[in-house]
Design a protein around this motif. Structure first.
Motif, PDB file in Angstrom:
ATOM      1  N   PHE A 126      32.621  30.740  30.408  1.00 47.14           N
ATOM      2  CA  PHE A 126      32.180  30.486  29.293  1.00 47.14           C
ATOM      3  C   PHE A 126      31.594  29.665  28.569  1.00 47.14           C
ATOM      4  CE2 PHE A 126      34.550  35.214  29.138  1.00 47.14           C
ATOM      5  CZ  PHE A 126      32.570  35.642  29.009  1.00 47.14           C
ATOM      6  N   MET A 165      29.077  31.405  20.675  1.00 45.09           N
ATOM      7  CA  MET A 165      30.296  31.738  20.860  1.00 45.09           C
ATOM      8  C   MET A 165      31.140  30.592  21.971  1.00 45.09           C
ATOM      9  SD  MET A 165      30.348  35.365  21.695  1.00 45.09           S
ATOM     10  CE  MET A 165      32.324  36.187  20.682  1.00 45.09           C
ATOM     11  N   SER A 166      29.667  29.952  23.379  1.00 40.95           N
ATOM     12  CA  SER A 166      30.301  29.294  24.062  1.00 40.95           C
ATOM     13  C   SER A 166      30.351  28.100  23.149  1.00 40.95           C
ATOM     14  CB  SER A 166      29.253  28.880  25.422  1.00 40.95           C
ATOM     15  OG  SER A 166      29.292  28.375  26.024  1.00 40.95           O
ATOM     16  N   ARG A 167      29.371  27.690  22.414  1.00 38.49           N
ATOM     17  CA  ARG A 167      29.977  26.102  21.351  1.00 38.49           C
ATOM     18  C   ARG A 167      31.069  26.777  20.925  1.00 38.49           C
ATOM     19  NH1 ARG A 167      25.785  27.037  18.954  1.00 38.49           N
ATOM     20  NH2 ARG A 167      24.233  26.299  20.387  1.00 38.49           N
ATOM     21  N   GLU A 168      31.418  27.498  20.204  1.00 36.29           N
ATOM     22  CA  GLU A 168      32.764  27.338  19.780  1.00 36.29           C
ATOM     23  C   GLU A 168      34.036  26.952  20.557  1.00 36.29           C
ATOM     24  OE1 GLU A 168      33.083  30.579  16.686  1.00 36.29           O
ATOM     25  OE2 GLU A 168      35.388  30.597  16.893  1.00 36.29           O
ATOM     26  N   VAL A 223      23.504  34.134  20.898  1.00 38.18           N
ATOM     27  CA  VAL A 223      24.741  34.555  20.393  1.00 38.18           C
ATOM     28  C   VAL A 223      26.061  33.941  21.460  1.00 38.18           C
ATOM     29  CG1 VAL A 223      26.547  36.576  19.733  1.00 38.18           C
ATOM     30  CG2 VAL A 223      23.635  36.349  18.696  1.00 38.18           C
ATOM     31  N   HIS A 224      25.339  33.787  22.789  1.00 40.81           N
ATOM     32  CA  HIS A 224      26.246  33.809  23.585  1.00 40.81           C
ATOM     33  C   HIS A 224      26.447  32.545  23.076  1.00 40.81           C
ATOM     34  CE1 HIS A 224      25.664  37.334  26.624  1.00 40.81           C
ATOM     35  NE2 HIS A 224      26.756  37.732  24.879  1.00 40.81           N
ATOM     36  N   GLU A 225      25.517  31.652  23.427  1.00 37.18           N
ATOM     37  CA  GLU A 225      25.845  30.340  23.790  1.00 37.18           C
ATOM     38  C   GLU A 225      26.408  29.769  22.443  1.00 37.18           C
ATOM     39  OE1 GLU A 225      21.652  28.764  25.004  1.00 37.18           O
ATOM     40  OE2 GLU A 225      21.689  28.315  22.971  1.00 37.18           O
ATOM     41  N   MET A 263      39.109  32.900  22.663  1.00 37.41           N
ATOM     42  CA  MET A 263      38.705  32.044  21.615  1.00 37.41           C
ATOM     43  C   MET A 263      39.951  32.560  20.918  1.00 37.41           C
ATOM     44  SD  MET A 263      35.365  32.857  19.745  1.00 37.41           S
ATOM     45  CE  MET A 263      33.483  32.243  20.409  1.00 37.41           C
ATOM     46  N   ILE A 274      28.470  27.583  29.146  1.00 36.67           N
ATOM     47  CA  ILE A 274      26.720  28.505  28.362  1.00 36.67           C
ATOM     48  C   ILE A 274      26.479  27.658  28.066  1.00 36.67           C
ATOM     49  CG2 ILE A 274      25.614  30.574  27.200  1.00 36.67           C
ATOM     50  CD1 ILE A 274      28.290  32.103  28.425  1.00 36.67           C
ATOM     51  N   ALA A 275      26.924  26.917  25.919  1.00 37.73           N
ATOM     52  CA  ALA A 275      26.447  26.601  25.506  1.00 37.73           C
ATOM     53  C   ALA A 275      25.380  24.510  26.335  1.00 37.73           C
ATOM     54  CB  ALA A 275      27.025  25.496  24.681  1.00 37.73           C
TER      55      ALA A 275
END
Lengths: 255, 255
Positions: A100, B146-149, B142-144, A150, A103-104
């Motif tokens: 996961f 979350m991924s970044r977080e 949105v996925h990005e 998270m 992804i970013a």
DNA sequence: CGCCAAATTGACTGGTATCAAGCTACGTGG
DNA sequence: CCACGTAGCTTGATACCAGTCAATTTGGCG
């Protein structure tokens, strides 16, 4: 189908009575994981494969295009900072996703290494996106998985930031036993599959400190070592460990 | 439209030449945030509102049904463990989402508190799910997010686990300056908006240690205090701070 | 058997926490 | 205007937890 060595033996593990309060959450969790896997199998036809201890699913820096879901087994995630320090940043079991966090950025930020024989399901991310658009239940499931990750990271951050060494290790063992129990694996006796150095690295401690803490916890009878292999831990009294993890000012000689 | 006090003044802040290497990432980031906000505005008609310092967007335990996106301002996330210890578990700026970690559990796990005047956009989660199914770009976005977080949390975990106090604080300041710069805000001089106690709490240190470290960093001229209000920090030489955060064995008197 | 990695244990050191004493800025009320 | 209280901050002295260094034991494996 071949699965993890240690983790298969008892289908319904012996559980101390005092953990019964957890049985709901415990069955729910099993059900949730099974549902998720079924959903993925139905919508995506994931590529399934068996990997063995030491094998690498992905490495930091590799281009991201796939996500992985564990059907069984046990992985560690190892991150390497620019100046060469290595750090275990996560542990993953059945039902957990891998990748996961890539992804970013479009590339993985850590290595994913099997610590055990494991069955990994792999799906292309673009296929997952499309499947999510078509299957609302799948999208919800994916979001929940990310959200759960998270939450877990946040909890471990909190534990590591604020607790002294004894409590960190105890919290780690407690969490681990719980994670095993929720997956229907035996939680009163298990192998850590990590060296003291890896545990210490994960918890922000040195291997000597981990060793000392484990000895102290054993002396306080919150855990016990399996004769042969001190990497196998017994938890004779789970509620006592849980109480120690919460209160921490109980009868035990561990301040 | 009313926006954050401090953060609006210079549209294109003075940036030391040596940070120019970052300008690409910096403009990219600004563009990405703007695109995301546009996407959300188009697909969801978010409820927009202004909140002021100290106001609470959600509290731990509240039922989850909405997500929030910051258009401007500055938030802290505070988690409270069962035994009453409080912990700052995150900080959020423009472009960041609030509430992801509540999806899995169905209720928030921490308080979200504004540290500044801020503009918050709010969307219902069920509406977001539906919009994601219809707009692939939104789902990716949105996925990005979350991924970044996840990635950010992991990095901070690593920093906090492995670094001594000086480096933790320096890393924190460095990250913070960068985050401001990437959003087009001035990074060479800014207010922390957190007390020493809050910074320490976030970094796993005591307030005294934070104070001492800041004094040491100031003595080494890696930072400077704004006369009046020692909560306003200047970073006279960003590359020097960056070098310290990386190498940490430079000329500076800080071992 | 002998080598090697992992683990344990002890002695010592050092970095942070803790305790404590001011200092500064700011707001309130006399 | 000034006295006062308070919250935030700084700085010093001391204590203690965990890191470091080192010696030894244990277990696995060719």
């Amino acid at each position: 189908m071949q699965t993890a060595t240690q983790h298969t033996a008892p289908r319904v593990p012996a559980r101390p009575a005092a953990v019964d309060g957890r049985c709901d959450a415990w069955n729910d969790e099993q059900q949730r994981i099974a549902d998720t896997l079924k959903l993925i199998a139905a919508a995506l036809e994931p590529k399934r494969r068996i990997v063995h201890a030491g094998e690498v699913i992905y490495r930091a820096g590799e281009r991201f295009s796939q996500l992985h879901i564990l059907n069984s087994g046990f992985f560690k995630l190892v991150s390497m900072s620019s100046d060469g320090r290595e750090q275990v940043v996560g542990l993953r079991l059945r039902g957990d996703w891998l990748g996961f966090s890539a992804i970013a950025q479009g590339s993985y930020g850590c290595d994913a290494i099997a610590l055990d024989t494991a069955e990994v399901w792999t799906v292309r991310y673009d296929a997952l996106l499309q499947a999510c658009a078509e299957h609302p239940a799948l999208m919800i499931s994916v979001h929940e998985a990310m959200s759960r990750e998270m939450m877990r990271d946040r909890d471990s951050l909190m534990a590591i930031c604020t607790l002294p060494a004894d409590a960190r290790v105890a919290t780690f063992l407690h969490y681990w036993a719980q994670a095993l129990a929720m997956r229907g694996l035996r939680a009163d006796q298990f192998s850590l599959r990590l060296t003291r150095a890896e545990i210490g690295n994960y918890l922000g401690l040195t291997l000597e400190t981990v060793s000392r803490v484990l000895s102290r916890l054993a002396r306080a009878e919150l855990i016990a070592f399996n004769e042969k292999s001190r990497r196998d831990i017994c938890i004779p009294d789970f509620p006592a460990l849980a109480a120690y993890v919460e209160g921490r000012d109980l009868r035990t000689g561990l301040h």
